[in-house]
Design a protein around this motif. Sequence first.
Motif, short mmCIF file in Angstrom:
data_model
loop_
_atom_site.label_atom_id
_atom_site.label_comp_id
_atom_site.label_asym_id
_atom_site.label_seq_id
_atom_site.Cartn_x
_atom_site.Cartn_y
_atom_site.Cartn_z
N UNK A 128 14.14 4.93 1.25
CA UNK A 128 14.82 5.82 2.18
C UNK A 128 15.12 5.05 3.46
N UNK A 129 16.12 5.54 4.20
CA UNK A 129 16.41 4.93 5.49
C UNK A 129 16.64 6.05 6.51
N UNK A 157 9.61 2.28 1.81
CA UNK A 157 9.43 2.51 0.36
C UNK A 157 8.13 3.24 0.09
N UNK A 158 8.24 4.25 -0.78
CA UNK A 158 7.05 4.99 -1.24
C UNK A 158 6.95 4.89 -2.76
N UNK A 160 -4.07 13.35 -1.75
CA UNK A 160 -3.98 12.21 -0.83
C UNK A 160 -2.52 11.83 -0.61
N UNK A 161 -2.30 11.01 0.43
CA UNK A 161 -0.95 10.61 0.83
C UNK A 161 -0.24 9.86 -0.29
N UNK A 162 1.07 9.84 -0.19
CA UNK A 162 1.86 9.08 -1.15
C UNK A 162 1.70 7.59 -0.83
N UNK A 163 1.31 6.77 -1.80
CA UNK A 163 1.13 5.33 -1.53
C UNK A 163 2.44 4.68 -1.05
N UNK A 164 2.30 3.70 -0.20
CA UNK A 164 3.48 2.99 0.28
C UNK A 164 3.23 1.49 0.25
N UNK A 165 4.29 0.72 0.40
CA UNK A 165 4.15 -0.72 0.61
C UNK A 165 5.10 -1.12 1.75
#
Lengths: 216, 572
Positions: free
Chosen positions: A119-120, A140-141, A186-191
Amino acid sequence: MAQKEKDIVVARPSESAGACTAHSCDISRRTFVRAAGSVLIGSSSLLRLSDLHADEGTNAHDQRPTIGDRLVNAATEGAPTPLKVSDIPENSNPIIALPYDTASNTVRDGSRLNKLLLLRLPVESLDAETRARAADGVFAYSATCTHQGCEVSQWLPADQALMCFCHFSKFDVRAAGSVTAGPAPSNLPYLSLRSEGGELVIASAFNTKPGAKRSG
Amino acid sequence: MKRHHLYRFLLAAVLPLAAVAAEPSYTPVTNARLLNPEPQNWLMYRANYSGWGYSPLKQINEHNIGKLKLAWSYSTGMMEGHQAPPIVNNGYMFVTTPNNQVIALAAKTGRELWRYKKTIPDELQQLHPTNRGVALYGDKVYIGTTDAFLVALDAKTGKESWKTPIADWKAGYYTTLAPLAINGKILVGCSGGEYGIRGFVAAFDAETGKEIWRTYTIPAPDQPGGDTWPAGTYEHGGGSVWITGTYDPQTNLTFWGTGNPGPWTPDTRKGDNLYANSMLALNADTGALEGFHQYHWNDGWDWDEVSAPLLIDVERDGKKIKSLVHAGRNGYLWLLERTSSTVNFVDAWPFVKQNVFSSVDKKTGRPSYDPDHIMHIGKAVGFCPSLWGGKDWPPEAYNPITGLFYVPANNNLCAELTNIESKYTKGELYLGVSLENILTNVRMTVESRDHIGEVQAWDLNGRKKVWTHNYPEMNWGPLMTTGGNLVFGGGTNDRLFHAFDASTGKLLWQYPASSGVEGVPSSFAVDGEQYIAVQAGWGVDAQRMQGAFDAVLDHKTIVPQGGSILVFKLDK
């Protein structure tokens, strides 16, 4: 309607080849190679136990997103083309992407847990944590819900949130993927992403393991 | 070895043996026992092959139920929908939970004997994280799993005897139903209608796990009924099977309900779409389809008709009918006749508000539709009952003493959906309706703001509703009835587990559980003492409906999460 029907819709074992029909058991070339030596389960079944368990990291396709990977659009066919920052329009629907290892020319499409949502948004709308891991506003997720592992496929522009189709958990993309509604634990993992000559590059591994955290 | 170490070693070696020895030997489950279950046991999903959900036990009855108290409870440690009945065989209880676990307990005390946890693939998505129970046969316990395996466990130890993959979970196939044991075979079906699967019922050898037969619910183009699908659509045509079938040993026919066709958009699959939304009569030995009845054709309302029909002897116009009875998700109560080789339509009538059927053919039972309520791509269409139907999966019950048929209904509730184009991608949602639309599909009426959930009691001979109990909001409570003139069921968002006088419908008793109760209740006896058992644990579609209600009502309801087994007995 009530009528008698005989000898129909009955697939004999020899015809049906068990559970794995041509349409429903799409074993890829990679999987086939892995499964070639596995034990046949039952004489009328072609499904193999090894096909049915995820085996993270056994080859480059299955390996989780890795520092230095580029990203490609999961929906684009043909030769992999690394995505650029400029390919991600601001305030648009998320793009489903996969990691791409340029050294081995491998798209890491061996596991659905590798799917990413790009997403942006305007940088000023992001909190500090999200901003720190974005590249020019692109972030990014993981595309996999932390509740029961379903796809987080719905973008809700009004809430600036991603929603899971199975049980309607919502994740605020501006605030590090925090849960704002639904049963997700829990939160959505991201990098983290960085930009290299305009190309998007993975700058860190997932902050936590993607997918459902199943209790018990 | 030093002496005190030796002592510890011996103690450790002896204690587990002593614990196991405290349980009586396990009684193998034979064909004869399944055909005539002992009153003290609950050996299968609905207690008998006829699907009645009936226990003949009468120690607990309408006169003394005020003294019913919790005997023991057991926290499962699992979240989500706990829907399985506690299944009991001479003092051994087997309970399944979400995430494909089986817990074996001493039925009298709740002491855990063993616990089985199926390894679940990391990549698995669980759209319906639940399980509806085990089957028992011989000295084994059988569970179908959400990664589409059938697993056989040793009843005494919980060790895997065998496990057979029954379909490809990566293509969206999964199993949540309790398997059905018939004469050395274990029968299962598969869920996954929302992922574009092709439904089936399959039978496996109870001893080896080897597949014996498989019957698809959606015919191929060259098979009878194949011409009810446009070219290229049957392979993802749905017709999922996610509720346990019933069985008539006289004719060796087993009866299964099928889900809606996929995707939800009837414009994309013009035709009757056999055998979706149907009841199939299958030969238990071969899987051959001997008869069927399609409750409604070319579905667009997500009205799975997966509940298997109950086998009840009914009298109509002075004639005795061996019938099949089904309270449909489409809001009609269906009465069919079964013979050794056919299924005949007898009667159907609405048991909740229904505005889609304009008529039902008196000979064939085929409904005609009001064109205003037929779904089309790009058009917002309202319809009643809602997509959860007049009765979703929670099973009905039949009491041979009262002669009444009990239905856990949702009345007065309507919905509005807009079909959209959809494309099949393996393992991904294949719906044809937007998620936002599903979240906001509910349409409240004046009547639904008054009440929605109902427990209904029907006299099938007279086609007459004898009593109704209303709940303010939803009812997701599977029903059980007993020889003690009682009907039990949970299903409400206030966490109450209820007991009614089976003859009059008078609410006699209720218990505030730890979570909402959507489990199938059961009853059993150990050492001559009767118990009532049920699982609490709110989740899956009850929780989804609550979310939809929260979106349109001016109040929100919190239903606490977490599963537990609750077992009750009379206070002395």
